[in-house]
Design an enzyme around this catalytic site. Structure first.
Site, PDB file in Angstrom:
ATOM      1  N   LYS A   1       5.341  -9.644   1.715  1.00 43.62           N
ATOM      2  CA  LYS A   1       4.597  -9.918   2.958  1.00 43.62           C
ATOM      3  C   LYS A   1       3.205 -10.478   2.644  1.00 43.62           C
ATOM      4  O   LYS A   1       2.800 -11.486   3.212  1.00 43.62           O
ATOM      5  CB  LYS A   1       4.443  -8.625   3.803  1.00 43.62           C
TER       6      LYS A   1
ATOM      7  N   ARG B   1       3.752  -0.326  11.892  1.00 44.66           N
ATOM      8  CA  ARG B   1       4.639   0.360  10.955  1.00 44.66           C
ATOM      9  C   ARG B   1       5.319   1.557  11.583  1.00 44.66           C
ATOM     10  O   ARG B   1       6.129   2.214  10.939  1.00 44.66           O
ATOM     11  CB  ARG B   1       3.800   0.864   9.791  1.00 44.66           C
TER      12      ARG B   1
ATOM     13  N   ARG C   1       3.676  -5.719 -10.296  1.00 38.25           N
ATOM     14  CA  ARG C   1       2.578  -6.378  -9.558  1.00 38.25           C
ATOM     15  C   ARG C   1       1.221  -6.114 -10.225  1.00 38.25           C
ATOM     16  O   ARG C   1       0.928  -5.005 -10.648  1.00 38.25           O
ATOM     17  CB  ARG C   1       2.538  -5.868  -8.122  1.00 38.25           C
TER      18      ARG C   1
ATOM     19  N   ARG D   1      -2.019  -1.378  -8.791  1.00 42.99           N
ATOM     20  CA  ARG D   1      -2.323  -0.468  -7.684  1.00 42.99           C
ATOM     21  C   ARG D   1      -1.839   0.943  -8.011  1.00 42.99           C
ATOM     22  O   ARG D   1      -0.756   1.111  -8.569  1.00 42.99           O
ATOM     23  CB  ARG D   1      -1.628  -0.955  -6.408  1.00 42.99           C
TER      24      ARG D   1
ATOM     25  N   ARG E   1       7.246   5.647  -0.905  1.00 41.89           N
ATOM     26  CA  ARG E   1       6.908   4.638   0.113  1.00 41.89           C
ATOM     27  C   ARG E   1       8.175   4.067   0.747  1.00 41.89           C
ATOM     28  O   ARG E   1       8.220   3.800   1.952  1.00 41.89           O
ATOM     29  CB  ARG E   1       6.077   3.515  -0.517  1.00 41.89           C
TER      30      ARG E   1
END
Ligand code: AP5
Length: 219
Positions: A13, A89, A128, A161, A172
Site C-alpha cells: 500500500k 481499518r 523491508r 521497523r 499484525r
C-alpha cells in the site's frame, strides 16, 4: 481523486501510494507514517502509539479518527483529493470516515483492495528497509538500494521497523483478519471496491490500478 488503499500488512500500500501521489499530485495520508513521526518526536502521544504498534495491535479508533479527520479538513484535500493508506481499518473507522466526508460534501471514488498471499507478506515485511531520513521504502531482495544499508535518494541510513520482526508480523496479520478484512464486504456493498493482486510486481500493480482509474473516468 479520493482513494482508499486496503490490504494486509506488506501488500504494498505504502509503495503504491507514494508513486500514485507523486505522479498524480494527490496528498498521501498514511496513518502508520503519522504515528511513526509522532513516535520519533518523543511526545507523550508518540510513546503511547509506539506501544500499540510494537505489539502489532491497532491504535484505538478514537485516537486514529481524530488525527485523520483533522488532516482531511485541511484546504488541499478539497482541491486535490487524497490517498488513504492504512485507514480505515475497522468498521467504526469506515463509518466515521463516511460521516466526515459527508460533512465536507465529498465522497470516495474508489477503494482498492490489494489481495496478497501470506507467503508474499512474510517475505516482504521481513526484508523491508526504510530510510531514516526521507522515508523511502526498499526491500533487501526485491527493491534493494545500490549500496547496502544506504538510501539511493538521500544517502540516509536504512533501518528495519520494530514491528517487522516475524512474531509481530504474524500478530499484525491476525489483527488484520479479525478487524480489517470485513471492510472488503463493506466497500463491496457500496460498489466502491476494486480488487488487484498484491502479489504482482510494483510496476504491474501500478498499471492495473492506473487502468481502473481510466475506466472510471478518474484521470
Ligand atoms: P502501517 O504502517 O499502516 O502498516 P501496515 O498496514 O501493516 O502496512 P505496511 O506499512 O506494513 O505495509 P504496506 O502495505 O504499506 O507495504 P509496503 O509498501 O511498505 O501501520 C503500522 C501500525 O500502526 C499498525 O500495526 C497499527 O498499530 C497502527 N495503525 C496504522 N493505521 C491504523 C489504523 N487506521 N487504525 C489503528 N491502528 C493503526 O511494502 C512492504 C515491503 O514490500 C517493502 O519492502 C517494499 O519495498 C516491498 N514491496 C512493496 N510492493 C512490492 C511489490 N509489488 N513487489 C515486490 N516487493 C514489494
Amino acid at each position: 481523486m479520493r482513494l482508499v488503499l486496503l490490504g494486509p500488512p506488506g501488500a504494498g500500500k505504502g509503495t503504491q501510494a507514494v508513486v500514485l501521489s507523486n505522479n498524480l499530485h494527490i496528498p498521501h495520508i498514511s496513518t502508520g507514517d503519522i504515528f511513526r513521526e509522532a513516535k520519533e518526536s518523543g511526545s507523550e502521544l508518540g510513546k503511547k502509539l509506539a506501544e500499540y504498534m510494537e505489539q502489532g495491535v491497532l491504535v484505538p479508533d478514537d485516537i486514529v479518527n481524530r488525527i485523520v479527520i483533522e488532516r482531511l479538513s485541511k484546504d488541499d484535500i478539497k482541491e486535490k483529493g487524497f490517498i488513504l493508506d492504512g485507514y480505515p481499518r475497522t468498521r467504526q473507522q469506515a463509518e466515521v470516515l463516511d460521516n466526515a466526508l459527508e460533512g465536507l460534501e465529498l465522497r470516495l471514488d474508489m477503494v482498492i483492495y490489494m489481495k496478497t498471499s501470506k507467503k508474499t507478506i512474510l517475505m516482504r515485511l521481513t526484508g523491508r528497509r526504510i530510510c531514516k531520513r526521507c522515508g523511502h521504502i526498499y526491500h533487501i531482495k526485491n527493491i534493494p538500494p545500490k549500496k547496502e544499508g544506504i538510501c539511493d535518494c538521500c544517502n540516509g541510513e536504512l533501518y528495519q521497523r520494530e514491528d517487522d520482526k516475524e512474531q509481530t508480523v504474524l500478530k499484525r496479520l491476525e489483527v488484520y483478519q479479525e478487524q480489517t478484512q470485513e471492510l472488503i464486504d463493506y466497500y463491496k456493498q457500496k460498489r466502491l471496491l476494486k480488487t488487484v493482486s498484491g502479489d504482482l510486481e510494483v510496476r504491474q500493480l501500478y498499471d492495473v490500478i492506473y487502468e481502473f482509474f481510466g475506466k472510471k473516468g478518474l484521470l
